[in-house]
Design a protein around this motif. Sequence first.
Motif, PDB file in Angstrom:
ATOM      1  N   HIS A 186      42.812  36.327  35.332  1.00 21.30           N
ATOM      2  CA  HIS A 186      41.548  35.837  35.893  1.00 21.30           C
ATOM      3  C   HIS A 186      41.455  36.109  37.395  1.00 21.30           C
ATOM      4  CE1 HIS A 186      38.002  33.375  36.318  1.00 21.30           C
ATOM      5  NE2 HIS A 186      38.585  32.729  37.312  1.00 21.30           N
ATOM      6  N   ALA A 187      40.317  36.544  37.834  1.00 18.72           N
ATOM      7  CA  ALA A 187      40.044  36.742  39.257  1.00 18.72           C
ATOM      8  C   ALA A 187      38.903  35.838  39.670  1.00 18.72           C
ATOM      9  CB  ALA A 187      39.689  38.203  39.533  1.00 18.72           C
ATOM     10  N   THR A 188      38.741  35.644  40.963  1.00 16.24           N
ATOM     11  CA  THR A 188      37.735  34.715  41.452  1.00 16.24           C
ATOM     12  C   THR A 188      36.360  35.344  41.547  1.00 16.24           C
ATOM     13  OG1 THR A 188      38.304  35.304  43.724  1.00 16.24           O
ATOM     14  CG2 THR A 188      39.433  33.401  42.764  1.00 16.24           C
ATOM     15  N   GLU A 189      36.269  36.677  41.636  1.00 20.05           N
ATOM     16  CA  GLU A 189      34.987  37.329  41.863  1.00 20.05           C
ATOM     17  C   GLU A 189      34.393  37.888  40.578  1.00 20.05           C
ATOM     18  OE1 GLU A 189      35.165  40.250  44.875  1.00 20.05           O
ATOM     19  OE2 GLU A 189      35.659  38.849  46.484  1.00 20.05           O
ATOM     20  N   MET A 268      33.809  54.807  38.457  1.00 18.72           N
ATOM     21  CA  MET A 268      34.608  53.852  37.708  1.00 18.72           C
ATOM     22  C   MET A 268      34.972  52.665  38.579  1.00 18.72           C
ATOM     23  SD  MET A 268      37.079  56.599  35.754  1.00 18.72           S
ATOM     24  CE  MET A 268      37.060  57.711  37.170  1.00 18.72           C
ATOM     25  N   LEU A 269      34.895  51.490  38.016  1.00 20.86           N
ATOM     26  CA  LEU A 269      35.332  50.281  38.690  1.00 20.86           C
ATOM     27  C   LEU A 269      36.850  50.208  38.619  1.00 20.86           C
ATOM     28  CD1 LEU A 269      34.318  47.531  39.973  1.00 20.86           C
ATOM     29  CD2 LEU A 269      34.675  46.565  37.690  1.00 20.86           C
ATOM     30  N   LYS A 270      37.470  49.905  39.733  1.00 21.94           N
ATOM     31  CA  LYS A 270      38.918  49.733  39.789  1.00 21.94           C
ATOM     32  C   LYS A 270      39.224  48.404  40.489  1.00 21.94           C
ATOM     33  CE  LYS A 270      40.114  53.533  37.735  1.00 21.94           C
ATOM     34  NZ  LYS A 270      40.939  54.594  38.301  1.00 21.94           N
ATOM     35  N   ARG A 271      40.499  47.999  40.420  1.00 22.47           N
ATOM     36  CA  ARG A 271      40.871  46.689  40.963  1.00 22.47           C
ATOM     37  C   ARG A 271      42.199  46.764  41.696  1.00 22.47           C
ATOM     38  NH1 ARG A 271      41.521  41.209  37.321  1.00 22.47           N
ATOM     39  NH2 ARG A 271      42.393  39.903  38.959  1.00 22.47           N
ATOM     40  N   ASN A 272      42.249  46.130  42.857  1.00 24.17           N
ATOM     41  CA  ASN A 272      43.472  45.988  43.644  1.00 24.17           C
ATOM     42  C   ASN A 272      43.640  44.511  43.952  1.00 24.17           C
ATOM     43  OD1 ASN A 272      45.653  46.224  45.328  1.00 24.17           O
ATOM     44  ND2 ASN A 272      44.527  47.190  47.025  1.00 24.17           N
ATOM     45  N   ALA A 273      44.578  43.853  43.252  1.00 25.74           N
ATOM     46  CA  ALA A 273      44.723  42.392  43.330  1.00 25.74           C
ATOM     47  C   ALA A 273      43.403  41.753  42.915  1.00 25.74           C
ATOM     48  CB  ALA A 273      45.175  41.965  44.721  1.00 25.74           C
ATOM     49  N   ASN A 274      42.796  40.960  43.782  1.00 20.41           N
ATOM     50  CA  ASN A 274      41.526  40.319  43.441  1.00 20.41           C
ATOM     51  C   ASN A 274      40.316  41.069  43.985  1.00 20.41           C
ATOM     52  OD1 ASN A 274      42.655  38.260  41.956  1.00 20.41           O
ATOM     53  ND2 ASN A 274      42.767  36.827  43.679  1.00 20.41           N
ATOM     54  N   ASN A 275      40.518  42.250  44.509  1.00 18.84           N
ATOM     55  CA  ASN A 275      39.422  43.022  45.076  1.00 18.84           C
ATOM     56  C   ASN A 275      39.044  44.178  44.150  1.00 18.84           C
ATOM     57  OD1 ASN A 275      39.318  41.506  47.497  1.00 18.84           O
ATOM     58  ND2 ASN A 275      41.060  42.666  48.308  1.00 18.84           N
ATOM     59  N   TYR A 276      37.749  44.396  44.025  1.00 20.53           N
ATOM     60  CA  TYR A 276      37.247  45.522  43.243  1.00 20.53           C
ATOM     61  C   TYR A 276      36.797  46.642  44.181  1.00 20.53           C
ATOM     62  CZ  TYR A 276      36.980  42.161  39.396  1.00 20.53           C
ATOM     63  OH  TYR A 276      37.278  41.220  38.443  1.00 20.53           O
ATOM     64  N   TYR A 277      36.981  47.860  43.719  1.00 24.59           N
ATOM     65  CA  TYR A 277      36.474  49.025  44.443  1.00 24.59           C
ATOM     66  C   TYR A 277      36.082  50.073  43.409  1.00 24.59           C
ATOM     67  CZ  TYR A 277      41.033  51.213  43.514  1.00 24.59           C
ATOM     68  OH  TYR A 277      42.161  51.735  42.902  1.00 24.59           O
ATOM     69  N   VAL A 278      35.463  51.157  43.852  1.00 20.89           N
ATOM     70  CA  VAL A 278      35.053  52.194  42.916  1.00 20.89           C
ATOM     71  C   VAL A 278      35.813  53.489  43.164  1.00 20.89           C
ATOM     72  CG1 VAL A 278      32.741  51.277  42.508  1.00 20.89           C
ATOM     73  CG2 VAL A 278      33.097  52.921  44.374  1.00 20.89           C
ATOM     74  N   GLU A 279      36.048  54.180  42.079  1.00 18.10           N
ATOM     75  CA  GLU A 279      36.575  55.540  42.142  1.00 18.10           C
ATOM     76  C   GLU A 279      35.448  56.477  41.724  1.00 18.10           C
ATOM     77  OE1 GLU A 279      39.730  58.437  39.801  1.00 18.10           O
ATOM     78  OE2 GLU A 279      40.210  56.296  39.999  1.00 18.10           O
ATOM     79  N   VAL A 280      35.136  57.429  42.577  1.00 16.07           N
ATOM     80  CA  VAL A 280      34.121  58.438  42.282  1.00 16.07           C
ATOM     81  C   VAL A 280      34.850  59.743  41.999  1.00 16.07           C
ATOM     82  CG1 VAL A 280      32.167  59.733  43.195  1.00 16.07           C
ATOM     83  CG2 VAL A 280      32.383  57.284  43.694  1.00 16.07           C
ATOM     84  N   ALA A 281      34.609  60.305  40.818  1.00 12.60           N
ATOM     85  CA  ALA A 281      35.429  61.437  40.399  1.00 12.60           C
ATOM     86  C   ALA A 281      34.610  62.488  39.666  1.00 12.60           C
ATOM     87  CB  ALA A 281      36.558  60.944  39.486  1.00 12.60           C
ATOM     88  N   PHE A 303      39.102  46.801  33.830  1.00 18.66           N
ATOM     89  CA  PHE A 303      39.608  46.256  35.088  1.00 18.66           C
ATOM     90  C   PHE A 303      38.953  44.940  35.513  1.00 18.66           C
ATOM     91  CE2 PHE A 303      40.590  50.794  35.332  1.00 18.66           C
ATOM     92  CZ  PHE A 303      41.948  50.738  35.610  1.00 18.66           C
ATOM     93  N   ALA A 304      37.869  44.540  34.840  1.00 23.22           N
ATOM     94  CA  ALA A 304      37.240  43.257  35.178  1.00 23.22           C
ATOM     95  C   ALA A 304      37.221  42.300  33.991  1.00 23.22           C
ATOM     96  CB  ALA A 304      35.814  43.476  35.693  1.00 23.22           C
ATOM     97  N   GLY A 305      37.138  42.832  32.778  1.00 21.78           N
ATOM     98  CA  GLY A 305      37.197  41.981  31.593  1.00 21.78           C
ATOM     99  C   GLY A 305      36.149  40.887  31.598  1.00 21.78           C
ATOM    100  N   ALA A 306      36.613  39.648  31.419  1.00 20.74           N
ATOM    101  CA  ALA A 306      35.707  38.502  31.346  1.00 20.74           C
ATOM    102  C   ALA A 306      35.061  38.172  32.680  1.00 20.74           C
ATOM    103  CB  ALA A 306      36.461  37.280  30.821  1.00 20.74           C
ATOM    104  N   ASN A 307      35.515  38.790  33.767  1.00 17.81           N
ATOM    105  CA  ASN A 307      34.888  38.564  35.073  1.00 17.81           C
ATOM    106  C   ASN A 307      33.635  39.421  35.259  1.00 17.81           C
ATOM    107  OD1 ASN A 307      36.904  36.765  36.081  1.00 17.81           O
ATOM    108  ND2 ASN A 307      38.255  38.537  36.284  1.00 17.81           N
TER     109      ASN A 307
END
Length: 373
Positions: A186-189, A268-281, A303-307
């Motif tokens: 679970h993440a907060t965001e 694509m949405l990616k995740r680093n700890a509780n932070n999300y960022y995007v990968e453009v490819a 990478f976000a699931g239920a969040n």
Amino acid sequence: MDPIIRVQEETGSEIVPIKVLVVDDSAVVRQVIQEVLSVESDIQVMGAAPDPIFAMERMKKEWPDVIILDIEMPRMDGITFLKQIMAQRPTPVIICSSLAEAGAKVSIEALAAGALSIITKPSIGLRGFLQDASLDLVQSVRTAAKARVSRPTAATGVMAERSVTPKLTADVMLEAPSAGRSALVHATERVIAMGVSTGGTQALEVILPNLPLNVPGMVIVQHMPEKFTAAFAARLNGLSTIEVKEAQNGDRVMAGRALIAPGGKHMMLKRNANNYYVEVADGPLVSRHRPSVDVLFRSAAKFAGANAVGIIMTGMGDDGAKGLKEMHDCGAKTYAQDEDSSVVFGMPKEAIKLGGVDHIVPLHRIPDIITKA
């Protein structure tokens, strides 16, 4: 029988063709478009006009189902004519112009005026180009004839994407997620993932300007070719309180920001700890699109699931249907735009058929759903 779809009944009744009016000052363009469309049994070129003034006289006698329109013409330009059509009697309009190729600004202006789709033609070699692009032109006419067109309050439509490639899945970009809420810590965001195609520019201009600054971060795929998404994002940014930008690789997904996938790239949405960022490819077309909604939605599931919250809106085809089901199976809340408010009820319908949609909602409710997320 739906009079717009014009499918021949089993009783053998005659097909009612899609009536098309071509408005272009080039005699070559008028001739070639008529040649291309006239071989299709479900399409009838009811006339061709060298400028909007002649076109208006023709339309007093008979109104077309679809208009193919140039931008730069004598006596009246195409944008002015387009605005008049949408004010008088909203009609599906396909822009076919070499001026649109010169830059995205005039194309975004055409979409804002109510154009449904745009095909860019070269300044030279018109006959050869139009003959080569005949499949795209025919498909654009058929798609336009099925669209629900209303008086625009904002931009509408999507540029035509030329593709006859095999239909690949999101597997070519990333592995499928493991289903279930336990697949992700679970993440907060929260993060909002949205996918949209034909009619999407209008839909997004209804949604994004009505969002407050504290909304969750948003990642959006709007089917649109390369070079157009930057101008589209800039337009939305000027209309909205939140920040709207064309995504760049590594951009952080955060509250009050909407990232729009760049044309010609997957996001694509990616995740680093509780932070999300995007990968453009780079990558191949997925579900015949690049950017692909399926790719974005799968990454959100993974990478976000239920969040995550997944929203699929107006558009032709089925891109995003499988990805939304994956989000749903990973615990995300999922929504589909309803048929009445969709320009084309293709993508939402396919997502609903797969069982990946929790709620079917009208367009005007989506800003509130995002705000409450």
